[in-house]
Design an enzyme around this catalytic site. Sequence first.
Site: not given
Ligand code: GLY
Length: 348
Positions: A114, A136, A178, A220, A230, A234, A238, A241, A245, A255
């Site tokens: 956990r 993320k 990026e 970042k 987001e 945030r 994108n 993107h 994508h 990418h």
């Molecule tokens: N791991 C990449 C992000 O959180 O944007």
Amino acid sequence: MLLKPIMHKTEYTFSTKTVACYFDADLSSLAQAAGNKNIIILTDENVYSHHAARLNAYPVIRFPAGEEHKNQATVDQVIHELIKLGANKDSILIGVGGGVVTDITGYVAAVYMRGMQFGFVPTSILAMVDAAIGGKNGIDVGVYKNMVGTIRQPDLIFFDYSFLQSLPVKEWVNGFAEIIKHACIKDALLFSILERYSLHDYQADKTLIADLIERNAAIKSTVVTADEFEKGDRKLLNFGHTIGHAIENLHQIPHGHAVSIGMVAACNLSEELNMLHFEEATRIVKLLAKYHLPVDLETDHAKVFEVLKMDKKRRDEGVQFILLKRIGEAEIVYISLADLEKHFKEIL
Ligand code: GLY
């Protein structure tokens, strides 16, 4: 005499955690950064083949390299190995690698017992300025990229630039997409600096690349700390993107290449719509080309548009697009699918 890097720490505070970033670090100081936790390394076979001698100072779990292994089967394998190693609350899982490794590490660490502590040693430019930062972490499910995952911040990120020595040139190029994105949306001065230097300069000069990585990690981290989940700003990350994508999936291109073409399309759209009075697309195209990134693509516009319509950023009958007002300043603009379709052939 060879000078050792001078490690320095910068902390970024998120909603539930403060992330310690160690810049200009050397892997031999990882234990110092991890405090009294028992380090377990998670890496892929490719990174391991180049750096086994240094990584073997700790227990190492390995999995095959490549996006096709960013899935539940790898997660299951890693969990079994963690159990075998007796990993517990006193352990810290350190992902050493690129974006696939950071994703698997963060995701496994979120569910094992956990939640266990974790950190990253990003080994590619892309991972140093993007994948390792933001919290993320997830896996793919079949063709669905990052379909399952968490938002959970690492305890530490450890920047050892010596890993870049074994990074292939195509991965340097990939990462610069990026970096240029960050300059376009947030940092006009960074954009001018990138205009002044070249990829070769950054590969040849350790101080130059160290400053660049740290500046981009700050961009970042600052954007994400202000909007971790987001809801607003945030989304600016994108930029490039949305179309990126779609073409990445359709054409199976790297990418960074897809994001570069996506940024050109977004710049063209920013100019076409004229509501933001943006006039700097040519300068951006020139910079992308200077860093060996593609700026156009032969494609089937109808197919790209179909994929884009299915994108998860689609809202009802429209798309949230990131457009530029000027270099260094971006805006979230809602565009109806009908409007986007009207301009689609002109922008891509
Ligand atoms: N791991 C990449 C992000 O959180 O944007």
